[in-house]
Enzyme design. Structure first.
Site, PDB file in Angstrom:
ATOM      1  CE  LYS A 172      -4.301  -3.018  -0.219  1.00 22.18           C
ATOM      2  NZ  LYS A 172      -3.743  -1.636  -0.016  1.00 22.18           N
ATOM      3  CD  GLU A 247       9.350  -7.404  -7.650  1.00 17.37           C
ATOM      4  OE1 GLU A 247       9.184  -6.177  -7.785  1.00 17.37           O
ATOM      5  OE2 GLU A 247       9.745  -7.968  -8.602  1.00 17.37           O
ATOM      6  CB  CYS A 281      12.491  -0.019  -3.936  1.00 17.16           C
ATOM      7  SG  CYS A 281      12.379  -0.496  -5.684  1.00 17.16           S
ATOM      8  CD  GLU A 384      13.211   0.813   2.199  1.00 15.47           C
ATOM      9  OE1 GLU A 384      12.253   0.349   2.978  1.00 15.47           O
ATOM     10  OE2 GLU A 384      13.316   0.567   1.020  1.00 15.47           O
TER      11      GLU A 384
HETATM   12  P1  NAD Z   1       3.735  -1.273   2.524  1.00 14.83           P
HETATM   13  O1  NAD Z   1       4.397  -2.595   2.958  1.00 14.83           O
HETATM   14  O2  NAD Z   1       3.282  -0.378   3.753  1.00 14.83           O
HETATM   15  O3  NAD Z   1       2.304  -1.242   1.745  1.00 14.83           O
HETATM   16  C1  NAD Z   1       2.466  -1.879   0.472  1.00 14.83           C
HETATM   17  C2  NAD Z   1       1.192  -2.439   0.240  1.00 14.83           C
HETATM   18  O4  NAD Z   1       0.819  -3.662   1.216  1.00 14.83           O
HETATM   19  C3  NAD Z   1       0.107  -1.537   0.079  1.00 14.83           C
HETATM   20  O5  NAD Z   1      -0.919  -1.748  -0.768  1.00 14.83           O
HETATM   21  C4  NAD Z   1      -0.690  -1.894   1.492  1.00 14.83           C
HETATM   22  O6  NAD Z   1      -1.833  -1.549   1.645  1.00 14.83           O
HETATM   23  C5  NAD Z   1      -0.345  -3.376   1.688  1.00 14.83           C
HETATM   24  N1  NAD Z   1      -0.514  -4.166   3.044  1.00 14.83           N
HETATM   25  C6  NAD Z   1      -0.119  -3.456   4.244  1.00 14.83           C
HETATM   26  N2  NAD Z   1      -0.143  -4.329   5.097  1.00 14.83           N
HETATM   27  C7  NAD Z   1      -0.465  -5.660   4.557  1.00 14.83           C
HETATM   28  C8  NAD Z   1      -0.978  -6.611   5.136  1.00 14.83           C
HETATM   29  N3  NAD Z   1      -0.780  -7.201   6.355  1.00 14.83           N
HETATM   30  N4  NAD Z   1      -1.277  -7.701   4.270  1.00 14.83           N
HETATM   31  C9  NAD Z   1      -1.526  -7.548   2.992  1.00 14.83           C
HETATM   32  N5  NAD Z   1      -1.152  -6.351   2.531  1.00 14.83           N
HETATM   33  C10 NAD Z   1      -0.785  -5.355   3.291  1.00 14.83           C
HETATM   34  O7  NAD Z   1       4.733  -0.281   1.807  1.00 14.83           O
HETATM   35  P2  NAD Z   1       4.753   1.295   1.296  1.00 14.83           P
HETATM   36  O8  NAD Z   1       5.251   2.023   2.299  1.00 14.83           O
HETATM   37  O9  NAD Z   1       3.560   1.222   0.311  1.00 14.83           O
HETATM   38  O10 NAD Z   1       6.169   1.019   0.121  1.00 14.83           O
HETATM   39  C11 NAD Z   1       7.266   1.447   0.480  1.00 14.83           C
HETATM   40  C12 NAD Z   1       7.921   0.140   0.521  1.00 14.83           C
HETATM   41  O11 NAD Z   1       8.078  -0.580  -0.694  1.00 14.83           O
HETATM   42  C13 NAD Z   1       9.565   0.588   0.958  1.00 14.83           C
HETATM   43  O12 NAD Z   1       9.957  -0.403   1.703  1.00 14.83           O
HETATM   44  C14 NAD Z   1      10.193   0.042  -0.433  1.00 14.83           C
HETATM   45  O13 NAD Z   1      11.560  -0.191  -0.533  1.00 14.83           O
HETATM   46  C15 NAD Z   1       9.192  -1.055  -1.096  1.00 14.83           C
HETATM   47  N6  NAD Z   1       9.117  -1.084  -2.493  1.00 14.83           N
HETATM   48  C16 NAD Z   1      10.003  -2.294  -2.990  1.00 14.83           C
HETATM   49  C17 NAD Z   1      10.055  -2.445  -4.380  1.00 14.83           C
HETATM   50  C18 NAD Z   1      10.877  -3.557  -5.179  1.00 14.83           C
HETATM   51  O14 NAD Z   1      10.824  -3.592  -6.339  1.00 14.83           O
HETATM   52  N7  NAD Z   1      11.716  -4.316  -4.236  1.00 14.83           N
HETATM   53  C19 NAD Z   1       9.493  -1.296  -5.215  1.00 14.83           C
HETATM   54  C20 NAD Z   1       8.922  -0.330  -4.709  1.00 14.83           C
HETATM   55  C21 NAD Z   1       8.695  -0.170  -3.259  1.00 14.83           C
END
Ligand code: NAD
Length: 481
Positions: A172, A247, A281, A384
């Protein structure tokens, strides 16, 4: 262009027939649509993955690895097409997608193909009484959920080890940046990956993502994304005791000590602050500089920041493109206003760049922003932001910088700049973060564990850690008496 879900090796329209708009953030215009998949789409994908698991899980590692190598080759053959798609979808500079995102996606497949071929398990021999060996078996259907900032790179970081270990998967990708996942689907077909082994469902997290996490036939979830979403996923997965890797977000400290190679520290800090518009991130969003070199560092850092070109991601000269979406730009702008209300002083940035061509005037652009004079407990220091915004603070003694770094609820990564390696080792051991870089940044060795402490996540992936996560380990004991 209307994207389709990949289910059982075929591109299919969503069951509901409804689609979401996909934006080009540099031009603030819709340029494609993606399925707004519902529960039924996810159920069909899980069914396909379950069916395919029977064969894929017992396919010899050599055959699995061969397909992964083929996928890596095809990603490289399609590098330009994928880089252009990633750049347009995310707004990231094309040069960055060409140099980092797409090559690293290919590298993920190649690395885990090699990893599984060379993997060995332990055995013990108990003096004529018993022989024990450890058996690793795939877990089943893996649910892989990825964010928008490094779309292909992070999705393939999950798909490659999952498939290498014999799992089948339902992905997804983020609804904000679906394009390269769709193109990967075409590559999987060309590589002759058997139908159903990798399924890709597009749609909203709260619908498609949530259904995938809750589905009882999906025993493993690998998630990369925000900390709040990670908490929801952990809550939904816990009653079914799913294997879970999270992550999550970061608020990484970048500590510059007085004996640092300042030129190198400044140059790398520009990248660690603003690469991919600060939407990585691992970006170091809190810079702490020892007071003896604070003025020297800041003079260089601010003037170099002002030279960074923000503009069309397609232009080779652009160091930064737009932020990923209107909503995200607004969130970052609000954080900057909040910082000002809390006493922060903007040293540079805070505004959209001037002189953009007409076609980019509505794009979600923001100049790289440096803010000083905030207290340690200010919102910007604690939350963040995930944009091109960094805070800077002086410190007197190294232990104060470590204390400041550790006050965050996050613990993903940190950077240290010093020529004194004894000091570097000591401080690295004291910093609460999954990765500590010394005199470098974003230097990744895929064999090493990757993940976060505290609110930055749960578990480690990379090398043997990924094999550990994507398999169930079993001890077989053979009596010899
Ligand atoms: P997000 O949490 O909004 O979304 C990530 C994914 O989760 C998307 O595919 C989204 O559709 C899905 N999602 C959202 N709600 C969900 C739910 N209730 N159940 C299942 N899936 C769901 O994050 P984003 O805005 O896409 O990305 C930015 C964030 O990701 C930042 O906080 C960043 O730090 C983090 N990030 C972390 C790493 C790492 O390796 N630690 C790497 C890249 C990004």
């Amino acid at each position: 262009m209307q994207l389709k879900n990949l289910i059982n090796g075929e591109f299919v329209a969503p069951q509901s027939g409804t689609y979401l708009d996909n934006y080009d953030p540099a031009r603030a215009e819709v340029y494609s649509q993606l399925p707004d998949s519902n529960e039924l789409d996810v159920v069909l994908a899980v069914q396909a993955a379950n069916k395919a698991f029977t064969k894929w899980s017992v396919t010899p590692v050599e055959a699995r690895a061969q397909i992964l190598y083929r996928i890596a080759d095809l990603i490289e053959e399609n590098l330009e097409k994928l880089a252009e798609a990633e750049s347009r979808d995310v707004g990231k500079p094309l040069a960055l997608a060409r140099k980092v995102d797409i090559p690293r996606a290919a590298q993920n497949f190649r690395f885990f193909a090699g990893q599984i071929l060379h993997h060995q398990e332990a055995s013990t021999y108990a003096e004529g009484k018993a022989l024990n060996y450890s058996l690793r078996q795939p877990v089943g259907v893996a649910g892989l959920i990825s964010p928008w900032n490094l779309p292909l790179y992070l999705l393939t970081w999950k798909i490659a080890p999952a498939l290498a270990c014999g799992n089948t998967v339902v992905c997804k990708p983020s609804e904000v940046t679906p394009m390269t996942a769709f193109l990967l689907g075409e590559i999987l077909q060309q590589a002759n990956l058997p139908p159903g082994v990798c399924n890709i469902i597009f749609g909203r997290g709260e619908v498609a993502g949530r259904t995938l996490v809750e589905h009882p036939a999906v025993p493993l979830i690998s998630f990369t994304g925000g900390t709040d979403t990670g908490a929801k996923i952990a809550l939904a997965a816990a009653p079914q005791f799913k294997k879970l890797s999270l992550e999550l977000g970061g608020k990484n400290a970048n500590i510059v000590l007085k004996d640092a190679d300042l030129k190198k520290a400044v140059q790398t800090s520009l990248r660690s602050s603003f690469l991919n518009q600060g939407q990585i991130c691992l970006c170091g969003s809190r810079i702490y500089v020892q007071q003896d070199v604070y003025d020297a560092f800041m003079d260089q850092f601010v003037s170099e920041t002002e030279k960074l070109v923000v503009g069309d991601p397609k232009d080779e000269k652009s160091f930064m493109g737009p932020l990923v979406s209107a909503a995200h730009l607004e969130k970052v702008q609000q954080a900057i206003s909040q910082a000002q209300q809390e006493g922060g002083k903007i040293l540079t940035g805070g505004q959209a760049p001037e002189g953009l061509p007409e076609e980019l005037k509505s794009g979600y652009f923001l100049r790289p922003t440096v803010i000083a004079d905030l207290s340690q407990c200010s919102t910007l220091h604690q939350e963040e932001i995930f944009g091109p915004v960094v805070t800077v603070q002086p410190f007197k003694y190294a232990h104060e910088a470590v204390k400041a770094a550790n006050t965050s609820s996050y613990g993903l990564a940190a950077s240290l700049w010093t020529q004194n390696l004894t000091q570097a080792h000591k401080l690295a051991s004291q910093i609460q973060a999954g990765t500590v870089w010394v005199n470098t940044w974003m230097n990744r060795d895929l064999r090493m564990p990757f993940g976060g402490m505290k609110s930055s996540g749960l578990g480690r992936e990379g090398g043997e850690h990924s094999i550990d996560f994507f398999t169930e380990q079993k001890t077989v004991c053979v009596g010899l008496e």
